[in-house]
Scaffold this motif. Structure first.
Motif, PDB file in Angstrom:
ATOM      1  N   GLU A 182      -1.846 -30.684  28.411  1.00 44.35           N
ATOM      2  CA  GLU A 182      -1.644 -29.789  27.271  1.00 44.35           C
ATOM      3  C   GLU A 182      -2.169 -28.390  27.577  1.00 44.35           C
ATOM      4  OE1 GLU A 182      -3.583 -31.744  24.065  1.00 44.35           O
ATOM      5  OE2 GLU A 182      -1.954 -33.170  23.705  1.00 44.35           O
TER       6      GLU A 182
ATOM      7  N   PRO B  57       2.789 -31.272  30.286  1.00 39.05           N
ATOM      8  CA  PRO B  57       2.539 -32.567  29.653  1.00 39.05           C
ATOM      9  C   PRO B  57       3.374 -33.709  30.233  1.00 39.05           C
ATOM     10  CG  PRO B  57       3.981 -31.259  28.274  1.00 39.05           C
ATOM     11  CD  PRO B  57       3.557 -30.359  29.405  1.00 39.05           C
TER      12      PRO B  57
ATOM     13  N   SER C 148      -6.187 -36.829  31.273  1.00 41.44           N
ATOM     14  CA  SER C 148      -4.911 -36.380  31.818  1.00 41.44           C
ATOM     15  C   SER C 148      -4.075 -35.698  30.743  1.00 41.44           C
ATOM     16  CB  SER C 148      -4.149 -37.578  32.395  1.00 41.44           C
ATOM     17  OG  SER C 148      -2.850 -37.205  32.807  1.00 41.44           O
ATOM     18  N   GLU C 149      -4.089 -36.276  29.549  1.00 44.10           N
ATOM     19  CA  GLU C 149      -3.337 -35.675  28.446  1.00 44.10           C
ATOM     20  C   GLU C 149      -3.877 -34.293  28.103  1.00 44.10           C
ATOM     21  OE1 GLU C 149      -1.769 -36.877  23.987  1.00 44.10           O
ATOM     22  OE2 GLU C 149      -3.603 -37.811  24.775  1.00 44.10           O
TER      23      GLU C 149
ATOM     24  N   HIS D 243       1.589 -36.868  31.979  1.00 43.39           N
ATOM     25  CA  HIS D 243       0.994 -37.850  31.071  1.00 43.39           C
ATOM     26  C   HIS D 243       2.079 -38.554  30.276  1.00 43.39           C
ATOM     27  CE1 HIS D 243      -1.081 -39.266  27.364  1.00 43.39           C
ATOM     28  NE2 HIS D 243      -1.989 -39.638  28.249  1.00 43.39           N
ATOM     29  N   ASP D 244       3.100 -37.823  29.858  1.00 44.79           N
ATOM     30  CA  ASP D 244       4.190 -38.435  29.095  1.00 44.79           C
ATOM     31  C   ASP D 244       4.898 -39.508  29.924  1.00 44.79           C
ATOM     32  OD1 ASP D 244       3.563 -36.731  27.028  1.00 44.79           O
ATOM     33  OD2 ASP D 244       5.216 -35.332  27.420  1.00 44.79           O
TER      34      ASP D 244
ATOM     35  N   SER E  35      -6.842 -41.509  30.865  1.00 49.07           N
ATOM     36  CA  SER E  35      -5.586 -41.203  30.181  1.00 49.07           C
ATOM     37  C   SER E  35      -5.780 -40.041  29.219  1.00 49.07           C
ATOM     38  CB  SER E  35      -5.089 -42.435  29.425  1.00 49.07           C
ATOM     39  OG  SER E  35      -3.967 -42.115  28.629  1.00 49.07           O
TER      40      SER E  35
ATOM     41  N   VAL F 126       2.568 -42.613  30.131  1.00 45.53           N
ATOM     42  CA  VAL F 126       2.477 -43.403  28.906  1.00 45.53           C
ATOM     43  C   VAL F 126       3.750 -44.229  28.701  1.00 45.53           C
ATOM     44  CG1 VAL F 126       2.374 -43.273  26.384  1.00 45.53           C
ATOM     45  CG2 VAL F 126       0.825 -41.886  27.773  1.00 45.53           C
TER      46      VAL F 126
ATOM     47  N   TYR G 171      -3.994 -43.442  36.062  1.00 44.95           N
ATOM     48  CA  TYR G 171      -4.237 -42.175  35.372  1.00 44.95           C
ATOM     49  C   TYR G 171      -5.102 -41.203  36.168  1.00 44.95           C
ATOM     50  CZ  TYR G 171      -1.821 -43.687  31.176  1.00 44.95           C
ATOM     51  OH  TYR G 171      -0.846 -44.078  30.288  1.00 44.95           O
TER      52      TYR G 171
END
Length: 378
Positions: free
Chosen positions: A286, A291, A281-282, A294-295, A278, A298, A317
Motif C-alpha cells: 500500500e 499492492p 507485505s500488505e 499481496h493481492d 502477510s 491472498v 509471505y
C-alpha cells in the motif's frame, strides 16, 4: 532398541530443548516461553538473540552492552574481504559463497583455538559470526552488481545496518522495523534440518564455526531454505503471464508443478509467521503503490486453502515482503541464514552443555553372502 523405521526421523524425539516450541495444530510458535507474535511486535532482533543465548530478555543496560559488542564486530578484515570479492566476481551461488565465508571467518577468530565447549569463548565467537555475516553478504551482493562494498556503521541496529550496507542508503523507519521483524520471525524454529545439522556437528566436539558452516550448507538445499526465492520467482512468473491468479494456479497444478510456499513438515494450519508477514507485505504494498504482490498471494492462499486444504508457510509471505524492500531475490535464503544463525548458535550452546555424540543407526537391507571374485575373472 526399537526396530521401527522412521524415514527422515519424522516424529522421533532426539533431544530436549528450552529454546523454541511449535504447536503445529494450533499454529503456535514460542521462543523461551514468549509467543512469536509478542516478540515480533515488541522485541528487536538483538533482544531475541540475547534471549536465545542467555535464557532471559535483557535489561536496558544489558541490551545496550550486547548491541555495542555486536556492532563492534561487524567489520571483516582485508583477507575475508578479498575472499568475498573473489566469490562475487566468480559469480558463485550466494549460499555457497556464504558457506565458504563462514568457514573462512574461523581463521581470523581470536578464540579459534579455544576449547570447543567453552561457553564464554563460544558467546564471543557467536557475536562475531552473527555480526559479520550481514557485512559479508551485503558486500557480496554489491560487488557482483558492480558496486563497491559499504562499510558497516556501529550507530545502526542490526537490521538497519544491513539494509544500509546493501543499498548505500539509510533505510526509513518502516523498512527497518519490517526487516527487523522478519529477522525475529526466522531466528529459531525447533530442531529443523539445518539446526539438527549444526547440533550433529557440535556433538562430535567440532567447533562453532564448523557447526554453523554445516548449518549453512544444509539450509542451501531447496527443500529447506530456498522456498521464499521460489515463491517470488513464481509470483513474478504470474505477473508476467497476464493471467489471473486462480487460472495460473490451475494451469501450474495441471502441468504437475507445485505452488511453492505451501505446506510444512510441522504445521497443519497456517504458519503463525506467515500471518504476521502477510500484514507487513500488505502495508508495504500500500505504501509503495504495488499492492498486486499481496493481492496475488491472498488469492492464491484462499484458493489452495479451499480447494486443496493447504496453508501457507513463512516463505510464502516473506517473499513479497523482501521484494518490496528492494532485496535481490537470490539472497533471500542467505538472509534466512543471517537470522537463523542466532538460533543455530543457541542450539549448539545447548548441545555442548549436555553433549552426547549423535549417532543413529540405519537398517541394513543389502546382501550378506557375497564373495570376492579375483580381479582377473571379473
Amino acid at each position: 532398541m526399537t526396530e521401527e523405521l522412521k524415514k527422515g526421523l519424522e516424529g522421533v524425539l532426539v533431544a530436549e530443548s528450552s529454546l523454541s516450541f511449535i504447536d503445529g495444530d494450533a499454529g503456535k510458535l514460542i521462543y523461551r516461553g514468549y509467543t512469536i507474535d509478542d516478540l515480533a511486535r515488541n522485541a528487536s532482533f538483538e533482544e531475541v538473540v540475547y534471549l536465545l543465548w542467555h535464557g532471559e530478555l535483557p535489561s536496558a543496560a544489558e541490551l545496550s552492552d550486547f548491541k555495542s559488542s555486536m556492532a563492534e564486530e561487524r567489520h571483516i578484515n582485508d583477507d575475508v574481504q578479498r575472499l568475498v570479492r573473489d566469490l562475487a566476481e566468480a559469480d558463485e551461488e550466494p549460499m555457497a559463497a556464504l558457506r565458504t565465508i563462514v568457514s573462512d571467518l574461523s581463521a581470523y577468530d581470536p578464540d579459534a583455538d579455544a576449547d570447543p565447549t567453552a561457553e564464554a569463548a563460544n558467546l564471543r565467537k557467536g557475536r562475531r559470526i552473527t555480526a559479520k555475516i550481514p557485512t559479508a553478504l551485503a558486500a557480496f551482493s554489491r560487488i557482483r552488481d558492480g558496486d563497491e562494498p559499504v562499510d558497516p556503521r556501529e550507530d545502526l541496529d542490526h537490521a538497519s545496518n544491513f539494509l544500509y550496507m546493501l543499498n548505500d542508503e539509510e533505510p526509513d523507519d518502516v523498512l527497518s522495523e519490517t526487516f527487523d521483524m522478519a529477522l525475529v520471525l526466522h531466528a529459531d524454529h525447533g530442531l529443523n534440518a539445518s539446526t539438527f545439522s549444526a547440533t550433529v556437528t557440535a556433538s562430535t566436539l567440532a567447533d562453532l564455526h564448523a557447526a554453523v558452516t554445516s548449518a549453512v550448507g544444509t539450509l542451501s538445499g531447496s527443500l529447506h531454505g530456498g522456498a521464499n526465492q521460489d515463491v517470488m520467482e513464481a509470483l513474478l512468473e504470474l505477473d508476467d503471464s497476464g493471467k489471473e491468479p486462480v487460472p495460473w494456479v490451475e494451469d501450474r497444478l495441471a502441468a504437475g508443478d507445485r505452488v511453492p510456499g505451501f505446506g510444512h513438515r510441522v504445521y497443519n494450519v497456517k504458519d503463525p509467521r506467515a500471518r504476521i508477514l502477510s500484514a507487513e507485505s500488505e502495508a508495504l504494498g500500500e505504501a509503495a503503490g504495488t499492492p498486486q504482490w499481496h493481492d496475488y498471494s491472498v488469492t492464491i492462499e484462499e484458493y489452495l486453502g479451499e480447494e486443496k486444504g493447504l496453508a501457507p508457510n513463512v516463505d510464502f509471505y516473506s517473499a513479497s515482503t523482501y521484494y518490496q524492500m528492494g532485496i535481490p531475490v537470490d539472497i533471500y535464503t542467505p538472509i534466512f541464514a543471517m537470522s537463523r544463525v542466532g538460533g543455530w548458535i543457541a542450539h549448539v550452546l545447548e548441545q555442548y552443555d549436555d553433549n552426547r555424540l549423535i549417532r543413529p543407526r540405519a537398517r541394513y537391507v543389502g546382501s550378506e553372502d557375497r564373495t570376492v571374485t579375483p580381479i582377473d575373472d571379473r
